[in-house]
Design a protein around this motif. Structure first.
Motif, PDB file in Angstrom:
ATOM      1  N   SER A  48      44.621  35.368  40.144  1.00 42.31           N
ATOM      2  CA  SER A  48      43.167  35.181  40.281  1.00 42.31           C
ATOM      3  C   SER A  48      42.406  35.522  39.013  1.00 42.31           C
ATOM      4  CB  SER A  48      42.643  36.033  41.441  1.00 42.31           C
ATOM      5  OG  SER A  48      43.014  37.400  41.260  1.00 42.31           O
ATOM      6  N   HIS A  49      43.019  36.310  38.100  1.00 34.87           N
ATOM      7  CA  HIS A  49      42.342  36.722  36.876  1.00 34.87           C
ATOM      8  C   HIS A  49      43.330  36.746  35.713  1.00 34.87           C
ATOM      9  CE1 HIS A  49      39.873  38.477  40.145  1.00 34.87           C
ATOM     10  NE2 HIS A  49      38.840  38.257  39.332  1.00 34.87           N
ATOM     11  N   PRO A  62      41.578  48.540  46.353  1.00 33.14           N
ATOM     12  CA  PRO A  62      41.719  47.177  46.885  1.00 33.14           C
ATOM     13  C   PRO A  62      40.506  46.758  47.705  1.00 33.14           C
ATOM     14  CG  PRO A  62      43.768  48.376  47.149  1.00 33.14           C
ATOM     15  CD  PRO A  62      42.758  49.375  46.656  1.00 33.14           C
ATOM     16  N   ASN A  63      40.018  45.535  47.440  1.00 33.85           N
ATOM     17  CA  ASN A  63      38.865  44.986  48.148  1.00 33.85           C
ATOM     18  C   ASN A  63      38.991  43.479  48.190  1.00 33.85           C
ATOM     19  OD1 ASN A  63      37.624  43.916  45.618  1.00 33.85           O
ATOM     20  ND2 ASN A  63      37.433  46.094  45.140  1.00 33.85           N
ATOM     21  N   GLU A  64      37.962  42.800  48.640  1.00 36.08           N
ATOM     22  CA  GLU A  64      38.011  41.342  48.775  1.00 36.08           C
ATOM     23  C   GLU A  64      38.154  40.653  47.426  1.00 36.08           C
ATOM     24  OE1 GLU A  64      34.653  40.020  50.945  1.00 36.08           O
ATOM     25  OE2 GLU A  64      35.253  40.967  52.833  1.00 36.08           O
ATOM     26  N   PHE A  68      44.564  43.960  45.161  1.00 32.38           N
ATOM     27  CA  PHE A  68      45.431  45.073  44.793  1.00 32.38           C
ATOM     28  C   PHE A  68      44.670  46.138  44.000  1.00 32.38           C
ATOM     29  CE2 PHE A  68      49.820  42.746  44.890  1.00 32.38           C
ATOM     30  CZ  PHE A  68      49.658  42.558  46.251  1.00 32.38           C
ATOM     31  N   GLY A  69      43.376  45.976  43.820  1.00 34.51           N
ATOM     32  CA  GLY A  69      42.591  46.914  43.042  1.00 34.51           C
ATOM     33  C   GLY A  69      42.691  46.643  41.543  1.00 34.51           C
ATOM     34  N   ASP A  76      43.050  43.397  36.690  1.00 41.87           N
ATOM     35  CA  ASP A  76      43.421  43.079  38.069  1.00 41.87           C
ATOM     36  C   ASP A  76      44.916  43.323  38.276  1.00 41.87           C
ATOM     37  OD1 ASP A  76      43.236  42.048  40.696  1.00 41.87           O
ATOM     38  OD2 ASP A  76      43.904  40.090  39.978  1.00 41.87           O
ATOM     39  N   ILE A  77      45.262  44.245  39.160  1.00 35.40           N
ATOM     40  CA  ILE A  77      46.664  44.595  39.395  1.00 35.40           C
ATOM     41  C   ILE A  77      47.415  43.451  40.065  1.00 35.40           C
ATOM     42  CG2 ILE A  77      48.202  46.159  40.653  1.00 35.40           C
ATOM     43  CD1 ILE A  77      46.198  48.369  40.191  1.00 35.40           C
ATOM     44  N   PHE A  78      46.742  42.715  40.951  1.00 36.16           N
ATOM     45  CA  PHE A  78      47.381  41.574  41.608  1.00 36.16           C
ATOM     46  C   PHE A  78      47.878  40.556  40.578  1.00 36.16           C
ATOM     47  CE2 PHE A  78      46.890  37.258  43.422  1.00 36.16           C
ATOM     48  CZ  PHE A  78      47.860  37.324  44.404  1.00 36.16           C
TER      49      PHE A  78
END
Length: 290
Positions: A48-49, A62-64, A68-69, A76-78
């Protein structure tokens, strides 16, 4: 008719594996591996980033927006976990290919030729094998420096003796079989005997060892990165992110440690389950015991 028989036989083997439960574990392992391969190949489309740019506030839970925070630099961890799959699998595959490319031919030649050559090569491989794997990889990585190829070579040196020992021991016993003696009596050359009569019989062991070494290579690469000897930051890497995240656990920023750790555990588990299933599929003795 022969193709039909082989396909039916393969179907029976797979059916038997699922009855014992091992086939199910193999299937789950394969699904995990395919999942991470897809992540690695399509990382730019899935993430996503940008994984190396600051995209939010530091240590955001972590949020919308950031599922993954974020880490201590607002990344961005995700996205970093997804791109980390590309680095981990690339290094693991390169390392295993190098180790197999060196260990397998040496094992074939050493086991077949024997004599002084076999004793010298075996002594060298045993010396390498006697070192603890991670310590040897650390020493080599410290000399070569960071980088995908350098880390792959560091890991390959650790696992080359594994291929050599497995192949050499099998070749030493197979070369005295009657069909090998018959091929030699009929005038077959040494390289023909190795490639046509001996190598196909050791191939199942190679496949199993290769899949097991992939799991070990990922763990070793993560260990090197955790100690600061892996890929240079800010490149996304599970081991480095794990090391970075554990510094902030006391600040209750648990997400920086959890998600890279889960990625390492699941991909290694996938390789382990898959290699166990392959071992049973390719080894009739184990299958009959069950």
């Amino acid at each position: 008719m022969r193709k039909k028989f082989l396909s039916e036989r393969l179907g029976e083997i797979i059916s038997d594996l699922f009855k014992t439960g091992t086939g199910l574990l193999t299937f789950i392992g394969a699904i995990i591996l395919i999942f991470y391969v897809i992540l690695a190949v399509f990382a730019p489309q899935i993430a996503s980033h940008n994984p190396i740019e600051r995209v939010g506030r530091t240590l955001t839970p972590p949020n919308e927006q950031f599922i993954f925070g974020t880490d201590n630099l607002g990344r961005d961890i995700f996205s970093r976990v997804i791109y980390g799959a590309r680095i981990a699998l690339t290094i693991a595959f390169i390392a295993v290919l190098i180790a197999a490319g060196v260990g397998i031919p040496l094992g074939l030649i050493s086991g077949y030729v024997g004599g002084a050559f076999d004793r010298v090569v075996t002594l060298i491989m045993d010396a390498i094998y006697s070192f603890p794997g991670l310590i040897l990889a650390i020493a080599i990585a410290a000399v070569l420096g960071p980088g995908v190829i350098n880390i792959s070579v560091s890991i390959a040196v650790v696992y080359t003796p594994t291929y050599f020992r497995v192949i050499r021991n099998q070749v030493s016993s197979i070369k005295s079989e009657l069909y090998v003696e018959a091929a030699r009596a009929l005038g077959a050359k040494n390289y023909e005997i190795l490639l046509k009569y001996i190598f196909p019989n050791v191939l199942p062991s190679i496949v199993v060892v290769l899949s097991m070494n992939l799991a070990d290579a990922i763990m070793t690469e993560a260990g090197l990165s955790f100690l600061g000897l892996g890929i240079a930051p800010p490149t996304p890497d599970w081991g480095f992110d794990l090391s970075n995240g554990q510094r902030f656990v006391l600040s209750r920023a648990w997400w920086g440690l959890l998600y890279p750790g889960l990625a390492i555990v699941t991909v290694v588990l996938g390789f382990s389950m898959f290699s166990e299933g392959l071992n049973e599929l390719l080894n009739p003795t184990i299958r009959e015991r069950r």
